[in-house]
Design an enzyme around this catalytic site. Sequence first.
Site, PDB file in Angstrom:
ATOM      1  N   LYS A 123      -7.258  -1.722  -6.627  1.00 31.75           N
ATOM      2  CA  LYS A 123      -6.744  -3.090  -6.668  1.00 31.75           C
ATOM      3  C   LYS A 123      -7.070  -3.686  -8.026  1.00 31.75           C
ATOM      4  CE  LYS A 123      -7.154  -7.590  -4.446  1.00 31.75           C
ATOM      5  NZ  LYS A 123      -7.629  -8.330  -3.267  1.00 31.75           N
ATOM      6  N   LYS A 165      -2.426  -1.611  -5.538  1.00 33.88           N
ATOM      7  CA  LYS A 165      -1.979  -2.990  -5.592  1.00 33.88           C
ATOM      8  C   LYS A 165      -2.252  -3.586  -6.969  1.00 33.88           C
ATOM      9  CE  LYS A 165      -3.396  -7.298  -3.491  1.00 33.88           C
ATOM     10  NZ  LYS A 165      -4.343  -7.911  -2.603  1.00 33.88           N
TER      11      LYS A 165
HETATM   12  C1  PBG Z   1      -7.809 -11.038  -0.803  1.00 37.70           C
HETATM   13  C2  PBG Z   1      -6.442 -10.623  -1.082  1.00 37.70           C
HETATM   14  C3  PBG Z   1      -5.610 -11.012  -2.123  1.00 37.70           C
HETATM   15  C4  PBG Z   1      -4.373 -10.462  -1.866  1.00 37.70           C
HETATM   16  C5  PBG Z   1      -4.484  -9.714  -0.716  1.00 37.70           C
HETATM   17  N1  PBG Z   1      -5.780  -9.805  -0.251  1.00 37.70           N
HETATM   18  C6  PBG Z   1      -5.805 -11.941  -3.242  1.00 37.70           C
HETATM   19  C7  PBG Z   1      -6.748 -11.757  -4.319  1.00 37.70           C
HETATM   20  O1  PBG Z   1      -7.371 -10.720  -4.526  1.00 37.70           O
HETATM   21  O2  PBG Z   1      -6.891 -12.768  -5.015  1.00 37.70           O
HETATM   22  C8  PBG Z   1      -3.151 -10.677  -2.692  1.00 37.70           C
HETATM   23  C9  PBG Z   1      -1.885 -10.515  -1.984  1.00 37.70           C
HETATM   24  C10 PBG Z   1      -0.720 -11.106  -2.668  1.00 37.70           C
HETATM   25  O3  PBG Z   1      -0.790 -11.590  -3.819  1.00 37.70           O
HETATM   26  O4  PBG Z   1       0.342 -11.098  -2.046  1.00 37.70           O
HETATM   27  N2  PBG Z   1      -8.825 -10.349  -1.373  1.00 37.70           N
END
Ligand code: PBG
Length: 323
Positions: A196, A249
Amino acid sequence: MTQFPIRRMRRLRRTPALRRLVQETHLVPSQLVWPLFVVHGEGVRREIAALPGVYHTSVDELVKDAERAQRLGLGGVILFGIPQAKDATGSEAYDEQGIVQRAARALKRAVPQLLVIGDVCLCEYTDHGHCGVVQDGDIDNDASVYLLGKVAVSQARAGVDLVAPSDMMDGRVAGIRKALDAAGLARVPIMSYAAKMASAFYGPFREAAGSAPQFGDRQSYQMQGTNADEAMKEIQLDLEEGADIVLVKPALPCLDLIRRAKQEFGSPLAAYQVSGEYAMIKAAAQRNMLDECRAMWETLHAIRRAGADIILSYFAPTAAELL
Ligand code: PBG
């Protein structure tokens, strides 16, 4: 080598029927997972300004979306909760009466066949907006992992079929696996957000979840998007710790990582077409800069072609409806 004019690539592009015959990449609804935002209250269905067509819904309205997901044959839904109140340790995230726990129970009652995934993180629930607990201005890794284990167990007890940690703490897959097993929940699989990136494309989500960090940013735990070898290492570690499905992601900026991960590990692989990827298509379409539907298919197919078996996307119901 056969050369022109014997080899004419355009022959197979001439009609829709020919093009259909040679289409290499396909999508089916069961490969799509729909992210849903659940809030407290009743009768609530509020469109999220930054995400046209995406809503904050109370549990009763959420059930309607879940029924739609089931009707469309989607792979599942993933739940994000907006708590009543935020605090330093994000305690609603692991509260039996927390919003995701309530939602999971309601969905399992109303649509028992639908796969319900719980996003396991603290950032929507902490007053500082970080994905873990803060100690002396830093995110305390191991204390956070302990709480994430509690989140996963409470969600699984409420009925979620699969837990998806998105926090990027080290060792959290092992921690969550241990916590689930100790609670008699060895059957519950883990889909880890393994690679991520600290991405600008989460912007609209943070507005939707009210989870923008109140100080600093997430770069001390999310990865820098410049690093592919490190992404493979993250995925490898999560698999070794017991992840059943790994996720990359965001999706479009990471197509190369999706491809590499599929080739190197061969595990079930998910990709998240995140809020900013969706919002930018929506925004451009609203200004007539591009065709929304075609941009949706092009991006979803690109993510599939790169190697993702599963796609999390706000387009999931729209795409499934057209399939
Ligand atoms: C939480 C999380 C996030 C997303 C999914 N789970 C946000 C982040 O890390 O700030 C992002 C999903 C999206 O942007 O659609 N940790």
